[in-house]
Design a protein around this motif. Structure first.
Motif, PDB file in Angstrom:
ATOM      1  N   LEU A   1      29.572  24.645  -1.769  1.00  0.00           N
ATOM      2  CA  LEU A   1      30.853  25.091  -1.242  1.00  0.00           C
ATOM      3  C   LEU A   1      30.682  26.271  -0.293  1.00  0.00           C
ATOM      4  N   CYS A   2      29.810  27.214  -0.651  1.00  0.00           N
ATOM      5  CA  CYS A   2      29.550  28.354   0.226  1.00  0.00           C
ATOM      6  C   CYS A   2      28.957  27.892   1.556  1.00  0.00           C
ATOM      7  N   GLY A   3      28.058  26.904   1.513  1.00  0.00           N
ATOM      8  CA  GLY A   3      27.470  26.379   2.742  1.00  0.00           C
ATOM      9  C   GLY A   3      28.510  25.713   3.631  1.00  0.00           C
ATOM     10  N   ILE A   4      29.421  24.967   3.018  1.00  0.00           N
ATOM     11  CA  ILE A   4      30.466  24.290   3.795  1.00  0.00           C
ATOM     12  C   ILE A   4      31.448  25.301   4.375  1.00  0.00           C
ATOM     13  N   LEU A   5      31.837  26.306   3.574  1.00  0.00           N
ATOM     14  CA  LEU A   5      32.721  27.366   4.085  1.00  0.00           C
ATOM     15  C   LEU A   5      32.054  28.132   5.222  1.00  0.00           C
ATOM     16  N   CYS A   6      30.748  28.346   5.092  1.00  0.00           N
ATOM     17  CA  CYS A   6      30.004  29.030   6.149  1.00  0.00           C
ATOM     18  C   CYS A   6      30.037  28.214   7.439  1.00  0.00           C
ATOM     19  N   ALA A   7      29.953  26.900   7.325  1.00  0.00           N
ATOM     20  CA  ALA A   7      30.039  26.043   8.514  1.00  0.00           C
ATOM     21  C   ALA A   7      31.409  26.173   9.169  1.00  0.00           C
ATOM     22  N   GLY A   8      32.472  26.248   8.347  1.00  0.00           N
ATOM     23  CA  GLY A   8      33.802  26.459   8.897  1.00  0.00           C
ATOM     24  C   GLY A   8      33.920  27.782   9.618  1.00  0.00           C
TER      25      GLY A   8
ATOM     26  N   LEU B   1      32.305  27.507  13.028  1.00  0.00           N
ATOM     27  CA  LEU B   1      33.213  26.877  13.983  1.00  0.00           C
ATOM     28  C   LEU B   1      34.220  27.881  14.516  1.00  0.00           C
ATOM     29  N   GLY B   2      34.789  28.660  13.601  1.00  0.00           N
ATOM     30  CA  GLY B   2      35.733  29.683  14.035  1.00  0.00           C
ATOM     31  C   GLY B   2      35.075  30.725  14.923  1.00  0.00           C
ATOM     32  N   GLN B   3      33.843  31.080  14.600  1.00  0.00           N
ATOM     33  CA  GLN B   3      33.097  32.050  15.398  1.00  0.00           C
ATOM     34  C   GLN B   3      32.847  31.515  16.809  1.00  0.00           C
ATOM     35  N   ALA B   4      32.436  30.247  16.926  1.00  0.00           N
ATOM     36  CA  ALA B   4      32.194  29.646  18.239  1.00  0.00           C
ATOM     37  C   ALA B   4      33.490  29.548  19.044  1.00  0.00           C
ATOM     38  N   PHE B   5      34.575  29.159  18.385  1.00  0.00           N
ATOM     39  CA  PHE B   5      35.863  29.036  19.064  1.00  0.00           C
ATOM     40  C   PHE B   5      36.349  30.393  19.568  1.00  0.00           C
ATOM     41  N   THR B   6      36.212  31.418  18.754  1.00  0.00           N
ATOM     42  CA  THR B   6      36.656  32.759  19.141  1.00  0.00           C
ATOM     43  C   THR B   6      35.817  33.302  20.291  1.00  0.00           C
ATOM     44  N   LEU B   7      34.492  33.134  20.206  1.00  0.00           N
ATOM     45  CA  LEU B   7      33.609  33.628  21.267  1.00  0.00           C
ATOM     46  C   LEU B   7      33.883  32.919  22.589  1.00  0.00           C
ATOM     47  N   ALA B   8      34.107  31.610  22.533  1.00  0.00           N
ATOM     48  CA  ALA B   8      34.427  30.872  23.761  1.00  0.00           C
ATOM     49  C   ALA B   8      35.729  31.376  24.371  1.00  0.00           C
ATOM     50  N   GLY B   9      36.732  31.669  23.541  1.00  0.00           N
ATOM     51  CA  GLY B   9      38.001  32.195  24.044  1.00  0.00           C
ATOM     52  C   GLY B   9      37.836  33.568  24.679  1.00  0.00           C
ATOM     53  N   ILE B  10      37.027  34.426  24.082  1.00  0.00           N
ATOM     54  CA  ILE B  10      36.794  35.771  24.634  1.00  0.00           C
ATOM     55  C   ILE B  10      36.159  35.676  26.014  1.00  0.00           C
ATOM     56  N   LEU B  11      35.112  34.872  26.148  1.00  0.00           N
ATOM     57  CA  LEU B  11      34.425  34.744  27.440  1.00  0.00           C
ATOM     58  C   LEU B  11      35.342  34.108  28.488  1.00  0.00           C
TER      59      LEU B  11
ATOM     60  N   VAL C   1      34.975  40.036  11.954  1.00  0.00           N
ATOM     61  CA  VAL C   1      35.269  39.605  10.588  1.00  0.00           C
ATOM     62  C   VAL C   1      34.544  38.292  10.279  1.00  0.00           C
ATOM     63  N   LEU C   2      34.544  37.370  11.234  1.00  0.00           N
ATOM     64  CA  LEU C   2      33.889  36.078  11.016  1.00  0.00           C
ATOM     65  C   LEU C   2      32.375  36.230  10.866  1.00  0.00           C
ATOM     66  N   VAL C   3      31.767  37.097  11.697  1.00  0.00           N
ATOM     67  CA  VAL C   3      30.323  37.327  11.589  1.00  0.00           C
ATOM     68  C   VAL C   3      29.979  37.920  10.226  1.00  0.00           C
ATOM     69  N   THR C   4      30.795  38.889   9.773  1.00  0.00           N
ATOM     70  CA  THR C   4      30.563  39.501   8.459  1.00  0.00           C
ATOM     71  C   THR C   4      30.726  38.479   7.339  1.00  0.00           C
ATOM     72  N   LEU C   5      31.793  37.668   7.452  1.00  0.00           N
ATOM     73  CA  LEU C   5      32.045  36.653   6.435  1.00  0.00           C
ATOM     74  C   LEU C   5      30.908  35.629   6.400  1.00  0.00           C
ATOM     75  N   ARG C   6      30.389  35.276   7.576  1.00  0.00           N
ATOM     76  CA  ARG C   6      29.260  34.340   7.634  1.00  0.00           C
ATOM     77  C   ARG C   6      28.053  34.910   6.902  1.00  0.00           C
ATOM     78  N   PHE C   7      27.765  36.191   7.125  1.00  0.00           N
ATOM     79  CA  PHE C   7      26.631  36.830   6.455  1.00  0.00           C
ATOM     80  C   PHE C   7      26.826  36.829   4.938  1.00  0.00           C
ATOM     81  N   VAL C   8      28.050  37.147   4.499  1.00  0.00           N
ATOM     82  CA  VAL C   8      28.335  37.194   3.051  1.00  0.00           C
ATOM     83  C   VAL C   8      28.191  35.807   2.430  1.00  0.00           C
ATOM     84  N   LEU C   9      28.737  34.782   3.093  1.00  0.00           N
ATOM     85  CA  LEU C   9      28.661  33.421   2.545  1.00  0.00           C
ATOM     86  C   LEU C   9      27.223  32.912   2.501  1.00  0.00           C
ATOM     87  N   GLN C  10      26.437  33.228   3.535  1.00  0.00           N
ATOM     88  CA  GLN C  10      25.030  32.810   3.536  1.00  0.00           C
ATOM     89  C   GLN C  10      24.259  33.477   2.400  1.00  0.00           C
ATOM     90  N   ALA C  11      24.511  34.782   2.191  1.00  0.00           N
ATOM     91  CA  ALA C  11      23.834  35.495   1.114  1.00  0.00           C
ATOM     92  C   ALA C  11      24.248  34.932  -0.248  1.00  0.00           C
TER      93      ALA C  11
END
Length: 558
Positions: A22-29, A32-42, A64-74
């Motif tokens: 579940l943590c791996g799947i949430l991390c994938a989500g 996706l949010g991280q890629a979408f946000t970064l694309a919008g910023i650029l 927040v997404l980068v931090t959450l990704r790190f927490v979920l991976q750990a």
């Protein structure tokens, strides 16, 4: 791709497995949010002239997404680690319980080196299967579908490319696995052979030295070690080639997506934010499959270990509970008992019946292979009878022909089975049996340290300690497997004096190899080819001039 036995074992820790997936799947989500946000910023900054304050909310969201990704991976890695460690602990506990359930008779037929290697390194190889391969397998099945749900509505062509190329990764993994299965099996067989061989060489090192064969065995060990090295290199070669093929394949697939995005972006068929989002998401789409490919060889390496482990756990158990009936008059009773050892077609005992009354000393006599030791194995619960029934009033204390003395103090060894006995009471028993004379010769008396197996003690001293240990257990029933069979005459006389002290007021069933021991018995039962052929007092049997008379006349050559 999933071993049925290992899957059932993982279900004992299914909470950790589910949490890791579940943590791996949430991390994938989150990715996706991280890629979408970064694309919008650029897109806002470079194409629409947005300043820092215009994209500040998106930057906070990205942080927040980068931090959450790190927490979920750990968290995912920690749960997977706990899963691997927990299953290892469960398997080792199951294997130790199986060893205890098999008992010394069945374990005597196993190669100890291979069993020890399986218990330690063999189970250790399964850790990565549970902590890496199994969670990644489920993530690889779910995460690509999650990515397609976001990519297909935005760009059908890129989604179709990803959809068509993704199944080729598991296809190549299974194809490579079919090629490498025999190589992994060969590697496991060699390391098993090496472990068993090393154990045998170490156990017989003294004999090898005396026969001047140690140098030859060293050469054999070196050859087996070289075979293992070659097998390991073959496995690694396939692992590197498969990793290279998978990396090359996924790189080409990502390149196809990238080229298509670039062309349509130039032609104005796609907006920049969508194209950049898909470009960021494409490598992450393949990442679970690439990681699964990297761990796929882990599943191949564990296949042989798992097969041997569960084959061991499925072995027939010989340990049995002997019926305890305190109301019955005989201390020990065997009724029409037959027994056979595993793997043997010949019965070790054939329909034997006899009783041992309370306070009686009964000796089992007979040539080697007549069934004497089998009777003791049955009474100790180390062997199951095929037919018949065994009843005892109480659990016995046992004195073996070659008792094991554990590393530690003599006091610690005497307290095995009677931990609550005071040191004063143990000293009193030592004085009654003659062990006190030995203790006076040792530097620290009862607290003298001895090595593993009683290293530093003579055979007679080990037998004396075993006798005192039996007395300290305060059992009314004693099973004695001739304690003086391998001792010199002087030590034997000393131990026989201790035996007389031990036998007072107790019920004893002893296996006799020497005439001096038979003289302690009230009654003798003579066995031949697993059957009772004579029984009576020593005097009666001598007068009959039958099998017992012949044994005594030949000095009990057994």
């Amino acid at each position: 791709m999933i071993d049925a036995n290992l899957w059932r074992q993982s279900m004992h820790r299914k909470g950790l497995l589910l949490g890791s997936c579940l943590c791996g799947i949430l991390c994938a989500g989150v990715i996706l949010g991280q890629a979408f946000t970064l694309a919008g910023i650029l897109d806002q900054v470079f194409l629409h002239g947005g300043d820092f304050y215009a994209v500040l909310p998106e930057l906070i969201q990205l942080t927040v997404l980068v931090t959450l990704r790190f927490v979920l991976q750990a968290l995912e890695e920690n749960l997977a680690f706990l899963l691997g460690q927990g299953v290892q602990m469960d398997l080792r506990q199951a294997m130790l319980q199986k060893i205890a359930a098999l008992g010394p008779v069945a374990m005597g037929q196993e190669q100890k080196g291979q069993v020890m290697y399986l218990l330690n390194e063999g189970i250790g190889t399964l850790e990565s299967y549970f902590s890496k391969y199994l969670p990644q397998l489920f993530q690889a099945a779910v995460i690509p579908l999650l990515f397609l749900c976001f990519i297909l509505p935005r760009d059908l062509l890129s989604g179709v490319i990803l959809l068509l190329t993704a199944p080729l990764v598991p296809f190549f993994m299974m194809l490579i696995g079919k090629w490498t299965g025999k190589v992994n099996a060969k590697q496991w067989k060699i390391i098993n052979r090496l472990s068993g061989y090393l154990h045998d060489v170490m156990a017989g090192l003294t004999t090898l030295k005396l026969l001047n064969q140690s140098a030859r065995q060293r050469e054999k060990i070196a050859q087996v070690g070289e075979d293992y090295a070659q097998a390991t290199l073959a496995v690694l070669r396939w692992a590197f080639l498969s990793s290279l093929a998978l990396e090359l394949f996924t790189t080409i697939s990502i390149a196809l997506v990238s080229v298509g995005l670039g062309l349509r972006l130039v032609e104005g068929q796609l907006d920049f934010a969508t194209a950049f989002f898909i470009l960021l998401a494409a490598p992450e789409f393949y990442q679970p499959l690439r990681t699964l490919g990297a761990h796929f060889h882990t599943s191949l390496n564990t296949r042989e270990a798992a097969a041997e482990l569960f084959a061991f756990l499925d072995k027939e158990e010989l340990i049995t509970e002997v019926t305890m009936d305190r109301a019955q008059v005989p201390m020990v009773e065997l009724r029409h008992v037959s027994a056979r050892y595993p793997g043997s077609e010949v019965s070790a005992l054939q329909d034997i019946s006899f009783t041992v009354a309370p306070g009686e000393v009964v000796a089992l006599a007979g040539r080697s292979g007549s069934g004497k030791t089998t009777v003791l194995n049955l009474l100790q619960g180390f062997l199951k009878p095929q037919d018949g029934e065994i009843t005892m009033q109480c659990a016995p204390a046992v004195i073996q022909q070659r008792p094991y003395i554990f590393a530690g103090s003599i006091l610690d060894n005497l307290r095995f089975g009677s931990e609550n006995l005071s040191e004063e009471r143990i000293l009193e028993v030592c004085r009654q049996t003659g062990l006190a004379e030995l203790l006076r010769q040792l530097p620290d008396g009862l607290h003298t340290q001895v090595g593993q197996g009683g290293a530093g003690l003579s055979g007679g001293q080990r037998q004396m300690i075993a006798m005192v240990r039996a007395i300290c257990q305060q059992k009314n029933l004693i099973l004695l497997d001739e304690a003086t069979a391998n001792l010199d005459l002087l030590t034997e006389q000393q131990l026989n004096r201790s035996l007389r002290q031990l036998l007072q007021g107790r019920t004893v069933l002893l296996v006799a190899h020497r005439l001096t021991t038979l003289q302690l018995a009230d009654r003798v039962i003579v066995l031949e080819k697993g059957a009772v052929i004579e029984q009576g007092t020593p005097k009666e049997l001598l007068g009959q001039r039958g099998a017992y008379y012949e044994l005594v006349r030949k000095g009990l050559e057994s």
